[in-house]
Motif scaffolding. Structure first.
Motif, short mmCIF file in Angstrom:
data_model
loop_
_atom_site.label_atom_id
_atom_site.label_comp_id
_atom_site.label_asym_id
_atom_site.label_seq_id
_atom_site.Cartn_x
_atom_site.Cartn_y
_atom_site.Cartn_z
N ALA A 274 15.31 -15.52 94.76
CA ALA A 274 14.29 -16.56 94.63
C ALA A 274 12.97 -15.93 94.18
N ASP A 275 12.69 -14.74 94.68
CA ASP A 275 11.44 -14.08 94.33
C ASP A 275 11.72 -12.59 94.23
N GLY A 276 11.64 -12.04 93.02
CA GLY A 276 11.87 -10.62 92.86
C GLY A 276 12.89 -10.34 91.77
N ILE A 277 13.25 -9.06 91.68
CA ILE A 277 14.20 -8.59 90.68
C ILE A 277 15.20 -7.68 91.39
N LEU A 278 16.48 -7.90 91.14
CA LEU A 278 17.45 -6.95 91.68
C LEU A 278 18.15 -6.28 90.52
N SER A 279 18.60 -5.07 90.73
CA SER A 279 19.35 -4.36 89.70
C SER A 279 20.43 -3.53 90.37
N ARG A 280 21.56 -3.40 89.67
CA ARG A 280 22.67 -2.64 90.21
C ARG A 280 23.44 -2.02 89.05
N THR A 281 23.69 -0.72 89.16
CA THR A 281 24.50 -0.03 88.14
C THR A 281 25.95 -0.45 88.33
N ILE A 282 26.55 -0.97 87.24
CA ILE A 282 27.95 -1.40 87.33
C ILE A 282 28.90 -0.43 86.64
N HIS A 283 28.36 0.47 85.80
CA HIS A 283 29.18 1.49 85.16
C HIS A 283 28.28 2.61 84.69
N GLN A 284 28.78 3.84 84.83
CA GLN A 284 28.05 5.00 84.31
C GLN A 284 29.04 6.09 83.96
N ASP A 285 28.87 6.65 82.78
CA ASP A 285 29.66 7.82 82.40
C ASP A 285 28.78 8.73 81.55
N ASP A 286 29.37 9.67 80.83
CA ASP A 286 28.55 10.62 80.08
C ASP A 286 27.95 10.03 78.81
N ARG A 287 28.31 8.79 78.45
CA ARG A 287 27.80 8.18 77.23
C ARG A 287 26.91 6.96 77.45
N ILE A 288 27.21 6.17 78.49
CA ILE A 288 26.42 4.96 78.73
C ILE A 288 26.14 4.76 80.22
N LYS A 289 25.12 3.95 80.47
CA LYS A 289 24.84 3.45 81.81
C LYS A 289 24.64 1.95 81.68
N ALA A 290 25.40 1.16 82.44
CA ALA A 290 25.30 -0.30 82.39
C ALA A 290 24.71 -0.78 83.72
N VAL A 291 23.63 -1.55 83.61
CA VAL A 291 22.92 -2.04 84.79
C VAL A 291 22.78 -3.56 84.68
N ILE A 292 23.21 -4.28 85.70
CA ILE A 292 23.04 -5.73 85.72
C ILE A 292 21.76 -6.06 86.48
N PHE A 293 20.97 -6.96 85.93
CA PHE A 293 19.71 -7.38 86.53
C PHE A 293 19.75 -8.86 86.87
N GLY A 294 19.15 -9.22 87.98
CA GLY A 294 18.89 -10.61 88.32
C GLY A 294 17.38 -10.77 88.49
N PHE A 295 16.79 -11.66 87.71
CA PHE A 295 15.35 -11.92 87.79
C PHE A 295 15.12 -13.30 88.39
N GLY A 296 14.27 -13.38 89.40
CA GLY A 296 13.84 -14.68 89.87
C GLY A 296 12.94 -15.33 88.83
N GLN A 297 12.87 -16.66 88.85
CA GLN A 297 12.02 -17.37 87.89
C GLN A 297 10.59 -16.86 87.97
N GLY A 298 9.99 -16.56 86.80
CA GLY A 298 8.61 -16.09 86.74
C GLY A 298 8.45 -14.59 86.91
N GLN A 299 9.53 -13.89 87.26
CA GLN A 299 9.44 -12.44 87.45
C GLN A 299 9.38 -11.74 86.10
#
Length: 104
Positions: free
Chosen positions: A18-43
């Motif tokens: 509802a208020d804030g930003i969350l982030s979580r790494t969903i995959h990481q190896d020697d070539r890429i890092k994938a991070v999913i973000f959730g942004f609350g409205q207005g963040q």
């Protein structure tokens, strides 16, 4: 042995707070890092740079993305490629789920 990451629904991986930003790494190896973000409205993530190229994929919601001196709109389905060191920012107009892929 083959190892892989399978996520059926990215939108469910980062329910925007509802208020804030969350982030979580969903995959990481020697070539890429994938991070999913959730942004609350207005963040927002204020303007910054990354030392490596990156891609943004908007899964859910609407946002304004600052890319260098430009402001671009983003919605579910929007994809952005950014070269290394490009100044960028993100402001969520609605709750947003976004996948960031950093290239190493």
């Amino acid at each position: 042995m083959t190892t892989y990451t399978h996520i059926l629904d990215l939108a469910k991986e980062a329910e925007p707070p509802a208020d804030g930003i969350l982030s979580r790494t969903i995959h990481q190896d020697d070539r890429i890092k994938a991070v999913i973000f959730g942004f609350g409205q207005g963040q927002e993530l204020s303007e910054h740079t990354a030392a490596k190229p990156a891609m943004l994929f908007f899964v859910k919601g609407e946002a304004t993305v600052g890319l260098g001196g430009d402001a671009q709109e983003a919605q579910a389905g929007t994809w952005v490629h950014m070269p290394a060191n490009l100044k960028h920012s993100i402001k969520a107009k609605t709750p947003v789920v976004m996948l960031l892929v950093l290239l190493k």
